[in-house]
Design a protein around this motif. Structure first.
Motif, PDB file in Angstrom:
ATOM      1  N   UNK A 106      -6.929  -7.357  -5.768  1.00 19.87           N
ATOM      2  CA  UNK A 106      -6.262  -6.548  -6.799  1.00 19.87           C
ATOM      3  C   UNK A 106      -5.846  -5.189  -6.244  1.00 19.87           C
ATOM      4  N   UNK A 107      -6.690  -4.597  -5.404  1.00 17.52           N
ATOM      5  CA  UNK A 107      -6.307  -3.334  -4.759  1.00 17.52           C
ATOM      6  C   UNK A 107      -5.110  -3.541  -3.834  1.00 17.52           C
ATOM      7  N   UNK A 108      -5.118  -4.666  -3.110  1.00 17.65           N
ATOM      8  CA  UNK A 108      -3.981  -4.982  -2.239  1.00 17.65           C
ATOM      9  C   UNK A 108      -2.708  -5.191  -3.066  1.00 17.65           C
ATOM     10  N   UNK A 109      -2.856  -5.845  -4.216  1.00 13.98           N
ATOM     11  CA  UNK A 109      -1.696  -6.058  -5.090  1.00 13.98           C
ATOM     12  C   UNK A 109      -1.156  -4.729  -5.602  1.00 13.98           C
ATOM     13  N   UNK A 110      -2.049  -3.853  -5.986  1.00 17.24           N
ATOM     14  CA  UNK A 110      -1.650  -2.519  -6.459  1.00 17.24           C
ATOM     15  C   UNK A 110      -0.870  -1.780  -5.367  1.00 17.24           C
ATOM     16  N   UNK A 111      -1.391  -1.810  -4.147  1.00 21.38           N
ATOM     17  CA  UNK A 111      -0.730  -1.156  -3.017  1.00 21.38           C
ATOM     18  C   UNK A 111       0.609  -1.827  -2.706  1.00 21.38           C
TER      19      UNK A 111
END
Length: 152
Positions: A106-111
């Motif tokens: 999810x953090x990777x998706x946000x980035x």
């Protein structure tokens, strides 16, 4: 029938309707409270609202590109995708996907969605298409966690 019988019948019908309506509203209020209790449960057990919201945006952005190489919807939805990914990443996780791997994705998706929104501003269609595909694939990896998610 005389007028008195008609009036009596009309009043009786109105009384019955009023009584039934009141009961229906009471039941409806009770059902609403019951539904809200289940919504709180299902937000963590049966549904993942933030995933569903992101999925709708992703479908509107990605499928025109996939189906006919049309990047316009993706460009138009880029900022909205980034915002939805940010909300999703900061929301509580359902129990079956509440783990470090899902948080990282999810953090990777946000980035990735934030980078995608910036790429759209630059206007290079080849790079936009590549980044859109990466965001889409990352979304599907998270979605697979949910649908094939393991119990803790």
């Amino acid at each position: 029938m005389n007028i008195r019988s008609i009036m009596f019948s009309a009043l009786l019908a109105a009384g019955i309707l009023a009584a039934c309506s009141g009961k229906k509203e009471a039941v409806t209020e009770e059902n609403k409270e019951h539904e809200h209790a289940h919504e709180k449960e299902s937000a963590t057990d049966d549904e993942w609202k933030e995933m569903d919201n992101f999925h709708m945006l992703m479908a509107e952005a990605f499928h025109p590109y996939k189906d006919s190489s049309n990047l316009q919807p993706a460009k138009a939805k880029a900022a909205e995708l980034a915002s939805a990914a940010e909300k999703w990443a900061s929301a509580p996780l359902p129990s079956k996907v509440d783990n470090d791997d899902t948080r990282k994705k999810l953090d990777d998706l946000k980035t990735s969605t934030a980078a995608f929104a910036e790429t759209v501003k630059k206007g290079d269609d080849k790079v936009i298409a590549e980044e859109l595909t990466k965001v889409h694939d990352l979304f599907h990896a998270i979605q697979e966690e949910w649908y094939g998610g393991h119990e803790k």
